[in-house]
Design a protein around this motif. Structure first.
Motif, PDB file in Angstrom:
ATOM      1  N   VAL B  49      12.292 -55.806  13.452  1.00 13.23           N
ATOM      2  CA  VAL B  49      13.370 -54.677  13.474  1.00 13.23           C
ATOM      3  C   VAL B  49      13.563 -54.075  12.015  1.00 13.23           C
ATOM      4  N   GLN B  51      11.312 -54.142   9.824  1.00  8.74           N
ATOM      5  CA  GLN B  51       9.800 -53.460   9.471  1.00  8.74           C
ATOM      6  C   GLN B  51       9.776 -52.038  10.224  1.00  8.74           C
ATOM      7  N   ARG B  52      10.075 -52.031  11.571  1.00 10.12           N
ATOM      8  CA  ARG B  52      10.300 -50.885  12.356  1.00 10.12           C
ATOM      9  C   ARG B  52      11.215 -49.781  11.832  1.00 10.12           C
ATOM     10  N   GLY B  53      12.219 -50.217  11.110  1.00 11.01           N
ATOM     11  CA  GLY B  53      13.557 -49.357  10.622  1.00 11.01           C
ATOM     12  C   GLY B  53      12.979 -48.864   9.214  1.00 11.01           C
ATOM     13  N   GLY B  54      11.759 -49.316   8.878  1.00 10.92           N
ATOM     14  CA  GLY B  54      11.440 -49.041   7.249  1.00 10.92           C
ATOM     15  C   GLY B  54      11.449 -47.309   7.288  1.00 10.92           C
ATOM     16  N   THR B  55      11.503 -46.836   6.067  1.00 15.18           N
ATOM     17  CA  THR B  55      11.196 -45.558   5.708  1.00 15.18           C
ATOM     18  C   THR B  55       9.628 -45.315   5.190  1.00 15.18           C
ATOM     19  N   GLY B  59       9.240 -48.859   2.234  1.00 15.03           N
ATOM     20  CA  GLY B  59       9.353 -50.191   2.464  1.00 15.03           C
ATOM     21  C   GLY B  59      10.301 -50.295   3.785  1.00 15.03           C
ATOM     22  N   ALA B  60      10.532 -51.798   4.038  1.00  8.21           N
ATOM     23  CA  ALA B  60      11.230 -52.023   5.315  1.00  8.21           C
ATOM     24  C   ALA B  60      12.626 -52.166   4.925  1.00  8.21           C
ATOM     25  N   ASP B  61      13.371 -52.060   6.141  1.00  7.92           N
ATOM     26  CA  ASP B  61      15.024 -51.942   6.169  1.00  7.92           C
ATOM     27  C   ASP B  61      15.567 -53.228   5.353  1.00  7.92           C
ATOM     28  N   ALA B  62      16.130 -53.121   4.273  1.00  2.42           N
ATOM     29  CA  ALA B  62      16.813 -54.185   3.739  1.00  2.42           C
ATOM     30  C   ALA B  62      18.089 -55.161   4.242  1.00  2.42           C
ATOM     31  N   VAL B  63      18.582 -54.337   5.135  1.00  7.46           N
ATOM     32  CA  VAL B  63      19.831 -54.772   5.987  1.00  7.46           C
ATOM     33  C   VAL B  63      19.498 -56.022   6.817  1.00  7.46           C
ATOM     34  N   GLN B  65      16.688 -57.756   6.705  1.00  5.47           N
ATOM     35  CA  GLN B  65      16.195 -58.921   5.717  1.00  5.47           C
ATOM     36  C   GLN B  65      17.256 -59.635   5.284  1.00  5.47           C
TER      37      GLN B  65
END
Lengths: 321, 112
Positions: B49, B51-55, B59-63, B65
C-alpha cells in the motif's frame, strides 16, 4: 515493457518465491531448530523485498529487530525447549481439523489476494502531504517525520510498550530469583571465534549503531535500528562471558530503561507551553528536540532489547560481602 | 511499480500460511514462528500500500511505512514475552504445548 522492467519483474518474482519457500520451510521443518534457522533466512529475504518496495527504513528494522533480535530470542528458547516430541504429536490435530484449518487459511489468503488485486488505482495516500510537511521541520527523512511528529503518540506508546514488556518478562521469574541477574550465565571465552568476535566487533558496532541512530532524521535509520545494533553488541560480549548482565534491582538499569519514554513525555508536555499542544514542536526547534528524544530513546531501546534477549532473572541475587 | 502486485500476493499467501501454522502446529514455539509469519504477511501488505501510494518522484508513502516500523517493534516485544511465558510454562509443568488434554505432570520441576 523495457528490458529493465522485465528484469525487475523476474527478480521480484524470484524473491517472492524464495520468501514463500523459506516460510514454507519454517512451517514444515521436522524440528524446531531448523524451523528457526528457516525463519531467520525468511527474515533476511524479506529484508530484500522491503528494499524492492522502496522502504529502506523498514528493511533496516526488519533485519535488525524482526530477524536478528527475534532470531536470537527464538534460538535461545529452542535450545531450552528440547524434547516433548510425544506430547507434541499427541496434541497435533487430526486430518479433519487440518483440512478445516487449511480451508480457513486458504480462504483468508485468497480473500486478501483478491483485495490486493482490487486495490484502487490511482492509489490514495498521504505521501505528497507527508513529504511536503517534512522539509519545513528541518528533517530529511519523511518516515522519521511521521514517527516523531505526525504520529508521535504512536511512537511514544510503543516506547512504553517496550518498558512494560521488560517488566512482564522480569515478572516471570520465581520470587526467590528477584534481584538476580537476568538470563543464563555464559562461561568466559578466552579462545575461539566467539572470543575474537566479542572483542573486535563491539568497537565497530557501537560506532555504526550510534551513526544509524544519528542519521535517522535525514536518511534511513533511527533509534530502533541503531538501538538494536547497540543491544546486539552487548549481547555478543555477554554471550562470550566478557560482561555480566546487571541485576534487575540496579537503579541505573531502570533509569536507562525509562530515560527515553520519560524524555519523550517531558518534551511532549513542554509542547503545551512552546507549541500548540501535547507532542507539538515549534518548527524552529523541531529538529533539536527530536534529536534529544531520539538520543534518549536509542539508549532505552538498546537497554530494553538487551534485557528482553537476556530474559528473566534465573539465579538468586548474590550476597554482597 | 511492477513489484507491488507480486509482493502483495506474497503478503496474502504469508497471512494464509501463518494462520494455517498457528492453527495446526502443536508445539508452542512453532506457533510463535507461525504467528511471526502471519505478522510479516500483514506488514508486507502495508508495504505494498505504501509503494502504491507513493508520488511519482518522491518515493513511497511514509505513513504506512512508519506504521510497519512501529508494528515490527511491538511484534518483537510480543514474541519475546510469548517465548518467556512458554519457557516458564515448560519449567513449571514440563509441557511444550498448550493442549488441554495432554498428560504433562503439573508441578514438575520448579527447581531450575
Amino acid at each position: 515493457m523495457t528490458l529493465d522492467g522485465v528484469l525487475a519483474g523476474v527478480l521480484d518474482g524470484l524473491l517472492a518465491a524464495l520468501v514463500l519457500a523459506a516460510a514454507g520451510w519454517t512451517l514444515a521443518a521436522p524440528a524446531a531448530f531448523p524451523a528457526t534457522i528457516g525463519f531467520v533466512g525468511f527474515g533476511l529475504l524479506l529484508t530484500l523485498a522491503w528494499v524492492r518496495l522502496g522502504a529502506p527504513d523498514v528493511a533496516l528494522t526488519e533485519a535488525a529487530i524482526g530477524t536478528g533480535a527475534t532470531g536470537v530470542i527464538l534460538l535461545l528458547a529452542v535450545v531450552r525447549l528440547r524434547g516433548g516430541e510425544e506430547e507434541v504429536s499427541a496434541a497435533t490435530p487430526g486430518r479433519a481439523l487440518v483440512l478445516a484449518a487449511g480451508l480457513l487459511a486458504g480462504a483468508v489468503g485468497l480473500a486478501l489476494a483478491l483485495a490486493v488485486l482490487a486495490l484502487p488505482d490511482p492509489a490514495p495516500g498521504l505521501a505528497a502531504e507527508a513529504a511536503a510537511r517534512t522539509a519545513p521541520l528541518g528533517l530529511g527523512n519523511p518516515v522519521a517525520a511521521v514517527l516523531m511528529v505526525f504520529r508521535g503518540l504512536d511512537t511514544l506508546l510503543e516506547s512504553v510498550v517496550l518498558v512494560f514488556t521488560v517488566l512482564a518478562v522480569w515478572s516471570m521469574a520465581p520470587d526467590r530469583h528477584w534481584g538476580g541477574r537476568p538470563g543464563p550465565e555464559f562461561p568466559r571465552q578466552d579462545d575461539g571465534p566467539l572470543a575474537l568476535l566479542a572483542r573486535l566487533l563491539p568497537p565497530v558496532g557501537l560506532v555504526i549503531g550510534i551513526y544509524i541512530a544519528w542519521v535517522g532524521t535525514d536518511a534511513p535509520g533511527g533509534k530502533f535500528q541503531g538501538g538494536t545494533i547497540l543491544a546486539a553488541m552487548w549481547v555478543v560480549a555477554w554471550a562470550a562471558g566478557l560482561v555480566q548482565a546487571p541485576s534487575v534491582a540496579d537503579r541505573r538499569v531502570r533509569l536507562m530503561l525509562v530515560a527515553g519514554p520519560l524524555v519523550f513525555v517531558l518534551v511532549g508536555l513542554a509542547g503545551f507551553g512552546i507549541a500548540d499542544g501535547f507532542l507539538a514542536y515549534p518548527p524552529a526547534l523541531a529538529k533539536p528536540l527530536i534529536l534529544v528524544i531520539e538520543a534518549a530513546m536509542t539508549l532505552s531501546v538498546a537497554a530494553a532489547l538487551a534485557l528482553l534477549i537476556a530474559g528473566p532473572p534465573e539465579h538468586p541475587p548474590e550476597r554482597v560481602t | 511499480m511492477s513489484g507491488a502486485p507480486i509482493f502483495g500476493l506474497t503478503g496474502a499467501a504469508l497471512v494464509g500460511l501463518g494462520l494455517f501454522g498457528l492453527l495446526v502446529q502443536a508445539a508452542v514455539l512453532r506457533k510463535i514462528l507461525a504467528f511471526n509469519l502471519l505478522g510479516a504477511g500483514v506488514f508486507l501488505l502495508f508495504g505494498v500500500v505504501a509503494q502504491r501510494g507513493g508520488t511519482a518522484g518522491g518515493g513511497a508513502d511514509a505513513v504506512p511505512q512508519a506504521m510497519v516500523i512501529t508494528g515490527l517493534v511491538v511484534a518483537f516485544a510480543a514474541t519475546a514475552l510469548a517465548v518467556v511465558v512458554a519457557l516458564r510454562m515448560h519449567q513449571i509443568t514440563g509441557a511444550a504445548t498448550i493442549s488441554e488434554s495432554d498428560g504433562a505432570e503439573p508441578g514438575g520441576s520448579d527447581a531450575a
